[in-house]
Design a protein around this motif. Structure first.
Motif, short mmCIF file in Angstrom:
data_model
loop_
_atom_site.label_atom_id
_atom_site.label_comp_id
_atom_site.label_asym_id
_atom_site.label_seq_id
_atom_site.Cartn_x
_atom_site.Cartn_y
_atom_site.Cartn_z
N VAL A 54 0.84 -1.19 0.00
CA VAL A 54 0.00 0.00 0.00
C VAL A 54 0.88 1.24 0.00
CG1 VAL A 54 -1.77 1.24 1.30
CG2 VAL A 54 -1.76 -1.25 1.28
N GLU A 55 0.46 2.25 -0.76
CA GLU A 55 1.13 3.55 -0.77
C GLU A 55 0.10 4.61 -0.47
OE1 GLU A 55 3.49 4.55 -4.17
OE2 GLU A 55 4.03 2.46 -4.49
N LYS A 56 0.51 5.64 0.26
CA LYS A 56 -0.39 6.74 0.55
C LYS A 56 -0.32 7.77 -0.55
CE LYS A 56 -1.71 7.28 5.15
NZ LYS A 56 -1.93 8.10 6.26
N LEU A 57 -1.47 8.36 -0.89
CA LEU A 57 -1.50 9.44 -1.85
C LEU A 57 -1.09 10.73 -1.15
CD1 LEU A 57 -4.80 8.70 -3.76
CD2 LEU A 57 -2.48 8.39 -4.57
N GLU A 58 -0.25 11.50 -1.81
CA GLU A 58 0.26 12.72 -1.20
C GLU A 58 -0.75 13.86 -1.25
OE1 GLU A 58 3.11 12.92 0.49
OE2 GLU A 58 3.35 10.80 0.09
N LYS A 59 -1.30 14.13 -2.42
CA LYS A 59 -2.19 15.28 -2.59
C LYS A 59 -3.63 14.78 -2.74
CE LYS A 59 1.24 18.27 -4.64
NZ LYS A 59 1.59 19.14 -5.75
N LYS A 60 -4.36 14.82 -1.65
CA LYS A 60 -5.73 14.31 -1.68
C LYS A 60 -6.69 15.25 -2.39
CE LYS A 60 -5.32 11.13 1.98
NZ LYS A 60 -6.05 10.16 2.69
N ASP A 61 -6.30 16.49 -2.61
CA ASP A 61 -7.19 17.41 -3.32
C ASP A 61 -7.22 17.12 -4.82
OD1 ASP A 61 -4.54 18.25 -3.46
OD2 ASP A 61 -5.09 20.34 -3.80
N LEU A 62 -6.30 16.28 -5.30
CA LEU A 62 -6.28 15.92 -6.71
C LEU A 62 -6.94 14.56 -6.97
CD1 LEU A 62 -2.62 16.96 -7.59
CD2 LEU A 62 -4.73 18.21 -8.05
N VAL A 63 -7.71 14.08 -6.01
CA VAL A 63 -8.32 12.76 -6.12
C VAL A 63 -9.83 12.89 -6.28
CG1 VAL A 63 -8.63 10.54 -4.96
CG2 VAL A 63 -6.50 11.78 -4.69
N MET A 64 -10.37 12.16 -7.26
CA MET A 64 -11.82 12.06 -7.46
C MET A 64 -12.24 10.68 -6.97
SD MET A 64 -11.95 13.49 -11.36
CE MET A 64 -10.71 12.35 -11.93
N TYR A 65 -13.22 10.62 -6.09
CA TYR A 65 -13.63 9.34 -5.51
C TYR A 65 -14.89 8.80 -6.17
CZ TYR A 65 -10.30 10.29 -1.81
OH TYR A 65 -9.14 10.54 -1.11
N ILE A 66 -14.84 7.51 -6.49
CA ILE A 66 -16.01 6.77 -6.98
C ILE A 66 -16.22 5.61 -6.01
CG2 ILE A 66 -16.97 5.38 -8.83
CD1 ILE A 66 -15.34 7.04 -10.80
N TYR A 67 -17.39 5.55 -5.40
CA TYR A 67 -17.72 4.50 -4.44
C TYR A 67 -18.61 3.47 -5.12
CZ TYR A 67 -16.29 8.16 -1.20
OH TYR A 67 -15.58 9.13 -0.55
N ALA A 68 -18.42 2.20 -4.78
CA ALA A 68 -19.25 1.14 -5.33
C ALA A 68 -19.50 0.11 -4.24
CB ALA A 68 -18.59 0.49 -6.54
N GLY A 69 -20.72 -0.37 -4.19
CA GLY A 69 -21.07 -1.39 -3.21
C GLY A 69 -22.58 -1.49 -3.08
#
Length: 160
Positions: A54-69
């Motif tokens: 696992v690696e952590k993302l540095e800049k979370k403001d550049l992430v778009m989240y898609i949730y599925a479940g």
């Protein structure tokens, strides 16, 4: 008759409360600045699978989240028990993903658009066919940087 009288012992002096409003407003301002508000409220069950690399993302403001479940128990009566996609705070169809990506790109500065990452937060019991459909829509939208969000741990725990 003396010129100087001894001061009577009046006890301890009262605490000055003149600076108390300043302190209260300073604390209020501090907590307003430091507090992070939740971006989205989850409407889908989201127990993430385990992964050992696992690696952590540095800049979370550049992430778009898609949730599925599967819809959480609160929403199952309204939306059923089949796995669904959630974009921001709303359920969405697979075909809405392209529009979501384009809106997210529009909301960012132009020089940040190439660095945007799409993070898939998929429940571990979700059918891989849904994930494959999501990835196809991401390809159509040219969102090729994909991150699978997981929990850190032994991958063999996913078999349980």
């Amino acid at each position: 008759m003396s010129k100087f009288k001894k001061k009577q012992d009046e006890g301890t002096p009262a605490i000055s409360t003149a600076s108390l409003p300043d302190i209260v407003f300073m604390l209020l301002f501090f907590f307003m600045v430091v507090t992070v508000m939740r971006d989205t409220s989850l409407k889908v069950k989201n127990v993430l699978p385990y992964a050992d690399q696992v690696e952590k993302l540095e800049k979370k403001d550049l992430v778009m989240y898609i949730y599925a479940g599967k819809p959480s128990p609160r929403y199952q009566q309204q939306f059923g028990t089949e796995a669904r996609v959630q974009l921001n705070d709303n359920y969405a169809r697979i075909s809405d993903i392209q529009q979501f990506i384009f809106q997210e790109r529009e909301s960012k500065r132009e020089e940040l658009v190439p660095a945007l990452i799409t993070a898939l937060k998929v429940d571990k019991e979700t059918n891989m066919g849904l994930v494959s459909d999501i990835k196809q829509e991401l390809r159509k939208a040219e969102a090729l940087k994909i991150n699978y969000t997981t929990r850190e741990g032994d991958a063999n725990l996913n078999m349980e």
